[in-house]
Design an enzyme around this catalytic site. Structure first.
Site: not given
Ligand code: TTP
Ligand code: MG
Length: 359
Positions: A8, A102-103
């Site tokens: 992630d 991103d995952e």
């Molecule tokens: P996430 O992996 O949930 O968050 P992140 O990568 O920003 O942070 P973390 O370090 O906690 O993993 O989501 C990935 C991307 O998806 C995030 O950068 C932006 C997008 N996203 C949205 O647009 N809306 C949302 O509600 C979420 C949860 C994510």
């Molecule tokens: Mg993330």
């Protein structure tokens, strides 16, 4: 015993913005619209210290963190970076199941022969850093749930392993809110029944939990027992997930309809959890006794996952049905991902889209 890695990216959109604009580094950054109805897509770790996070109204974010810098999203860059990350993962195994931009899950059971899953995870993180200038967090374990949970334990730039002999203890201590798919409403219900941590599921029988919480309860019971047989599915490109039931006898009374709708909502939540599928649009489908079809649809701010939230929204949609007191022969509920139809690659399934950021 399988070897699963969950990768992630850290603060994905925000980290890309900080990478591409050095003036943003070390500062609290929110990606999203700063206008009156804007919503934060994600925030840099500097901003998270102030409590700013995904799906928060921008106005509130600004109140929490007056120095917050808003950046407009650049989805084309996020998608290109996502493809770059995907290409790195493909060096290790073809068994990759992307969950969002991103995952992704990787099954490295075969790839780890002669090396270890942890070494692979470390190598992936280094390659991502070298090729994209970004950090990722990884979780390594023997099932999907544990790998995903592990990747969230240490962030940013974490690498967390949950070994088979650690799993039961780890799950015993895990608060119920941390079980993927348990939203605030379900957590409240579980806690009301004395289930606050994994151990409270472990010490009950499967039947006992199923009697109160149905199949979704069974699912979490198994998860708490480290039984998660879901495989890594490389080719799944899911755009929606739905559950529908045709009744032996047409439904007539509102109480019958509500009861059936609640059951379908629970089943849907269970399948969403199992599939790890996220979507913000809920669709209610009604087929009347005379075969007339009606659908009602709504789009939430955040992905629909929680059984109680789905139930509540389904009830609301049911209230909008066009032919109240007409007998019903079929009810269905489905969740779909927004704009998924534009992308054939699952890695590009957006968690949210431009319309949720900019009114
Ligand atoms: P996430 O992996 O949930 O968050 P992140 O990568 O920003 O942070 P973390 O370090 O906690 O993993 O989501 C990935 C991307 O998806 C995030 O950068 C932006 C997008 N996203 C949205 O647009 N809306 C949302 O509600 C979420 C949860 C994510
Ligand atoms: Mg993330």
């Amino acid at each position: 015993m399988r070897k699963i890695i969950h990768v992630d990216m850290d603060a994905f959109y925000a980290a890309i913005e900080q990478r591409d604009d050095p003036s943003l580094r070390g500062r609290p950054v929110a990606v999203g619209g700063s206008s009156g109805r804007g919503v934060v897509a994600t925030a840099s770790y500097e901003a998270r210290r102030f409590g700013v996070g995904s799906a928060m109204p921008s106005i509130r974010a600004m109140r929490l963190c007056p120095d917050l810098v808003f950046v407009k999203p650049r989805f084309d860059v996020y998608k290109a970076t996502s493809r770059q990350v995907r290409a790195i993962l493909e060096r290790y195994t073809p068994l990759i199941e992307p969950l969002s931009l991103d995952e992704a899950y990787l099954d490295v059971t075969g790839a780890a022969e002669g090396t270890t899953a942890v070494a692979i995870a470390r190598s992936i993180k280094e390659a991502i850093q070298a090729d994209t200038g970004l950090t990722a967090s990884a979780g390594v374990s023997f099932n999907k749930f544990l790998a995903k949970t592990a990747s969230g334990l240490v962030k940013p730039d974490g690498l967390t392993v949950i070994r088979p002999d650690q799993a039961e203890r780890f799950l015993a201590d895990l608060p119920i809110e941390r079980f993927h798919g348990v939203g605030p409403a379900t957590a409240k219900r579980l806690r009301e029944h004395g289930i606050a941590h994994g151990r409270d599921l472990q010490c009950r029988s499967e039947a006992e939990v199923a009697a109160v919480f149905g199949r979704i309860g069974q699912h979490f019971w198994r998860i708490a027992k480290a039984q998660d047989e879901r495989t890594v599915e490389p080719h799944r490109v899911r755009k929606s997930l739905s559950v529908e039931t045709t009744f032996f006898e047409d439904l007539r009374s509102p109480s019958e309809i509500q009861a059936q709708l609640a059951e379908i909502a629970d089943e849907l939540a269970l399948r969403l959890t199992r599939a790890g599928f996220r979507g913000r649009t809920l669709t209610l489908k009604i087929r009347y006794a005379d075969f007339d079809l009606a659908t009602r649809r709504s789009t939430a701010k955040a992905p629909m996952l929680d059984a109680a939230d789905i139930q509540a929204e389904a009830r609301r949609l049911m209230g909008l049905e066009p032919r109240p007191s007409t007998p019903i022969r079929l009810l269905g509920l489905g969740v779909s991902a927004d704009h998924a139809e534009h992308d054939s690659r699952q890695m590009e399934l957006p968690l949210s889209d431009a319309s949720s950021l900019e009114p």
